[in-house]
Design an enzyme around this catalytic site. Sequence first.
Site: not given
Length: 700
Positions: A357, A535, A538, A549, A564, A567, A572, A614
């Site tokens: 199978c 990004c 944005c 993250c 980018c 951002c 951060h 199976h």
Amino acid sequence: METKAGGKEKFFIVTRGKARKGFSRGCIGRVEAEIQHGELMGLLYGSGSNAGSPKSGGVVRSDDTYPLTRHQAQLLLFVSPSSKRLELLCNPQLFSAICELSQDDLVVVKHKKGHMPGLVKNLMQIGRKENQEDLQMLGFEVEFVESDPTPSKKPVPLPLFNAADIIQVVPAYSVPVGLHWRDSHSGGLNRKAVSRINSMPNMGSRARQMMEMQSISQSPNSSHIRLDVGSMVEVISNTGVTVYGVIRWMGVLPGKTTESAGIELDYDVNGCSDGMHGGQRYFSCKGNRALFMPVTKCSPDSRFLCSPTYKESLKPKEPSPACTYDFEEDAPPIHESQALSLLVGRMKGIQGHFNSCYLDATLFSLFSSPTTLDTVCSTRKPTEQPISCTLRKEIINRLRRQGFVPAASVMKFREQLGCETFLTEEKDPEEFITVLLQKGLCMEPLLKLRSRGEMFQGAYTFQIILEKEQVVQMPTVQQLLDTSFLSCDLKFEETPSCLIVQMPRFGKKYKMFPNIIPSTELDITDLLYNSPRECFICGCVAEIECPQCLPDCKLQPGKIKQYCSTCNTQVHSHRLRQGHCPRALVVPPQMHTDNSVPRHMMQLFAVLCIKTSHYVSFVKYGADTRSWLFFDSMADRCGDDERGYNIPEIKACPEVGDFLSQTDEELARANLSQADELVRRLLCDSYMFLYQSQSMQIDK
């Protein structure tokens, strides 16, 4: 045995769906009217002593029912509980034989003393017919071959059995005679004498009877029947006692010059072993049941000898094509408009045989519908290898032209895989896929994976590796793939034409997640090395990626985060993210910050599932969201374990497409306990998801 009355009546049994207005799975009804929207209005028959009287009326979907003749309905009505009716209906070969039983046909029935052979003597109507709507149940009076042949002075009523009590049917050697009807409330008993010879004496804890019809001499010469491992045989001892069993081993014993057979007897016999002979083990069975005899002293089991016509009926039939197919010529992929008519039904797909199978489900997933592998399969090399030739002609072309691949073709292919274990053992699909693509199709690895910026490595499948706490309790395949890639610091060197993703489960039983939501589309844009990315905040071209993250509950957990430079600084600056370690991405020099980033998508085309060792598969056969098929190479079986064969089956399952068409939010909130059975099986038992590149996808 079809009755003349009620020839125009239509009956049905409910096979699936939720209880609706009195109709539940296994109940039997009679069609009163066919209304719109594919629904039936009918009378429902009850259970117990008043089973033949209509209990109520109701409405049921025609798709949730299976049509029955009046005779079939009467036989099934006597079967209880209703779940046993459905079990019997799942064995159409046996049920068909039961419906055609004639007087003096040999049957094996389930009895409190075990499985007993006997002769059908009467078909009996059960219950009174007080109203025109009443449906009398039908049962079989069966006469056993008694151990004491002395006739009794007082007639003994014959035991009554329902259709589900019959586990095997063997036609009589004589010309069938019509059954004598007897009502349960009438007196006499119309019986016919049974021809028999001396019965076999008791041996051990169980007694077996040897019987012989007078016309057995007219049956085919049993000496011409070849005996193999698995054959049911009988051996007559020097004292005249006949014993029965199954051949478990054949070969030449030490000190012997002729072939011997190791037989596992049906019952205990003093002096026999458990499969040992001369201090060496040849097979294993219960103690006092292993007998070693010269093959020349073994004969086919006379209790189950039958006509050549009946033997042929037990062999799997290939579909009868309207024309002769040329399997040398490559068959094009099955078009969506033709898939249902060609593939759906029993004895469809790839026939399973002996732990196959895993292989059947994989081959059906890869080649039943158009995939990117078609280009490789249709490209013939000057020196085509036997294994690729067999794959192309015996499996792919047969499947696409006939809708059915016999077990013999698959066994031939398994032999050519070059490893003994492919013939005898159950393998993992990923192991088979690697051998198939590497050796059978001479393909380069499907995946080119770059790890931690080093040189890439090739692979044919990808195993999800992650910690359970890294994703939600019921993740999507997209979340699992993204998390696994980031955790292992992996990237695709290039967009794969085919991506086979193996779920996080270990062995046949343990799985990390009870349910996994299939992603019908995989976005691998963020998993490509040296490819422009967007990004997360944005939408400009991303320059930095941050693995820490990924699980952030405030930033869409489970979604890959890349930013980018602007951002990245903002994200951060948060005190909880100041300890993160973002890493720079490789940005193509020609990309500008205001350019839109192209997406690289993969389309789901098949899913392999496993439950208790199976394997089955779900395959998308067309562009429509509801174009899904379910395939099981061993959905049913005809005959016993030794001489029978598996019945493959393909079902259309548009409900799978309906479920997967929901949004991620709707899927996350879905109540799986109320989902269709196949949908639950897909979510719970998923083992591998098969995707192909959208840009390379072949038209369906």
